[in-house]
Motif scaffolding. Structure first.
Motif, short mmCIF file in Angstrom:
data_model
loop_
_atom_site.label_atom_id
_atom_site.label_comp_id
_atom_site.label_asym_id
_atom_site.label_seq_id
_atom_site.Cartn_x
_atom_site.Cartn_y
_atom_site.Cartn_z
N CYS A 100 4.16 58.90 -86.59
CA CYS A 100 3.96 60.28 -87.04
C CYS A 100 2.48 60.55 -87.28
O CYS A 100 1.94 61.57 -86.84
CB CYS A 100 4.76 60.54 -88.31
SG CYS A 100 4.49 62.17 -89.05
N HIS A 101 1.80 59.63 -87.93
CA HIS A 101 0.37 59.84 -88.19
C HIS A 101 -0.43 59.87 -86.89
O HIS A 101 -1.33 60.71 -86.74
CB HIS A 101 -0.20 58.77 -89.12
CG HIS A 101 -1.66 58.99 -89.37
ND1 HIS A 101 -2.13 60.05 -90.10
CD2 HIS A 101 -2.75 58.32 -88.93
CE1 HIS A 101 -3.45 60.01 -90.13
NE2 HIS A 101 -3.85 58.98 -89.42
N ALA A 102 -0.11 58.99 -85.97
CA ALA A 102 -0.84 58.97 -84.69
C ALA A 102 -0.75 60.33 -84.02
O ALA A 102 -1.76 60.88 -83.56
CB ALA A 102 -0.28 57.88 -83.79
N LYS A 138 18.81 59.24 -89.25
CA LYS A 138 18.01 58.03 -89.44
C LYS A 138 18.13 57.12 -88.21
O LYS A 138 17.15 56.58 -87.72
CB LYS A 138 18.47 57.31 -90.71
CG LYS A 138 17.59 56.17 -91.13
CD LYS A 138 18.09 55.66 -92.48
CE LYS A 138 17.11 54.75 -93.15
NZ LYS A 138 16.00 55.43 -93.82
N LYS A 139 19.34 56.98 -87.70
CA LYS A 139 19.57 56.13 -86.53
C LYS A 139 18.82 56.65 -85.30
O LYS A 139 18.26 55.87 -84.53
CB LYS A 139 21.08 56.05 -86.25
CG LYS A 139 21.43 55.06 -85.17
CD LYS A 139 22.93 54.85 -85.06
CE LYS A 139 23.19 53.87 -83.96
NZ LYS A 139 24.37 53.10 -84.14
N GLN A 140 18.80 57.97 -85.12
CA GLN A 140 18.08 58.55 -83.98
C GLN A 140 16.58 58.28 -84.09
O GLN A 140 15.93 57.93 -83.09
CB GLN A 140 18.34 60.06 -83.90
CG GLN A 140 19.73 60.42 -83.45
CD GLN A 140 20.03 61.91 -83.61
OE1 GLN A 140 19.62 62.55 -84.58
NE2 GLN A 140 20.75 62.46 -82.64
N VAL A 141 16.03 58.43 -85.27
CA VAL A 141 14.61 58.18 -85.47
C VAL A 141 14.30 56.70 -85.25
O VAL A 141 13.30 56.35 -84.59
CB VAL A 141 14.15 58.63 -86.88
CG1 VAL A 141 12.71 58.23 -87.15
CG2 VAL A 141 14.32 60.13 -87.04
N GLN A 142 15.16 55.83 -85.75
CA GLN A 142 14.93 54.40 -85.55
C GLN A 142 14.99 54.01 -84.08
O GLN A 142 14.18 53.21 -83.61
CB GLN A 142 15.96 53.60 -86.36
CG GLN A 142 15.72 53.67 -87.84
CD GLN A 142 16.81 52.97 -88.65
OE1 GLN A 142 17.88 52.66 -88.15
NE2 GLN A 142 16.53 52.75 -89.92
N VAL A 154 8.16 63.38 -90.26
CA VAL A 154 8.34 62.14 -89.50
C VAL A 154 9.42 62.31 -88.45
O VAL A 154 9.24 61.97 -87.28
CB VAL A 154 8.65 60.95 -90.43
CG1 VAL A 154 8.95 59.69 -89.62
CG2 VAL A 154 7.50 60.70 -91.40
N LYS A 155 10.55 62.88 -88.85
CA LYS A 155 11.65 63.11 -87.90
C LYS A 155 11.20 63.99 -86.75
O LYS A 155 11.47 63.68 -85.58
CB LYS A 155 12.84 63.76 -88.61
CG LYS A 155 13.56 62.85 -89.57
CD LYS A 155 14.64 63.61 -90.31
CE LYS A 155 15.35 62.71 -91.30
NZ LYS A 155 16.45 63.42 -91.98
N GLY A 186 11.26 64.63 -82.21
CA GLY A 186 11.19 65.99 -81.71
C GLY A 186 12.19 66.93 -82.35
O GLY A 186 12.30 68.08 -81.97
N TYR A 187 12.92 66.42 -83.34
CA TYR A 187 13.96 67.21 -83.99
C TYR A 187 13.93 66.92 -85.48
O TYR A 187 14.18 65.78 -85.90
CB TYR A 187 15.33 66.88 -83.38
CG TYR A 187 16.50 67.62 -83.96
CD1 TYR A 187 16.55 69.01 -83.97
CD2 TYR A 187 17.57 66.92 -84.49
CE1 TYR A 187 17.64 69.69 -84.50
CE2 TYR A 187 18.67 67.59 -85.02
CZ TYR A 187 18.69 68.98 -85.02
OH TYR A 187 19.78 69.65 -85.55
#
Length: 173
Positions: free
Chosen positions: A150-152, A119-123, A107-108, A113-114
């Motif tokens: 992530c699934h898309a 968590k904050k960056q992903v959000q 997911v990350k 892309g990393y």
């Protein structure tokens, strides 16, 4: 493609429903299924089942993306989450919705892309990709939306092979 992202839990189940067409996301709805702390565990699972069944009927997703279970330090918590996750998988099966599982690392990587993003960056990236005014709360909701994103991205790669043509990347099949 309509995707329902799920962040499993027994106190809070985050969910996020997206349409993904031609590299464009449309956010349909997001939120959390919550259960009260002093409710028996069996009643919590029953509430999750009932609410998830209603959500699946309302959203009518083409796919459900859910986080794989990983073991942390608390055995009691991981077992309870696994049981709640089983209820969620059962709901999807009964609704005829295919389930796709992703690790937090996937997911990350997919969203930011990393693979070691915070968590904050992903959000924040989730908020940006979905053009939302703020990061959805609770965190479980933002995590569920990231799961759907992530699934898309991952599903198209799996469906068409790793090397997508420029035409495919732009959404022209």
């Amino acid at each position: 493609m309509r995707i329902l992202g799920i962040d499993p839990g027994y106190a809070i189940v985050g969910f996020g429903a997206l349409d993904y067409t031609r590299n464009t996301f449309t956010t349909l709805q997001y939120g959390a299924i919550t259960t009260k702390a002093h409710t028996t565990f069996e009643d919590r699972l029953s509430e999750i089942y009932d609410d998830m069944t209603q959500l699946l009927a309302a959203v009518k997703p083409d796919a459900m993306a859910i986080e794989t279970l990983f073991y942390t330090t608390n055995q009691k918590t991981v077992i309870a989450v696994a049981e709640a996750r089983g209820v969620l998988l059962l709901c999807a099966r009964q609704a005829g919705v295919p389930v796709f599982e992703y690790t937090p690392l996937q997911v990350k990587q997919s969203v930011s892309g990393y693979g070691k993003a915070t968590k904050k960056q992903v959000q924040e990236m989730t908020r940006t990709l979905l053009k939302l005014p703020a990061v959805p709360k609770p965190d479980d909701t933002a995590d569920a939306l990231a799961m759907a994103i992530c699934h898309a991205y991952s599903y198209r790669s799996k469906q068409y092979g790793v090397a997508l043509t420029k035409r495919q990347q732009m959404g022209y099949f």
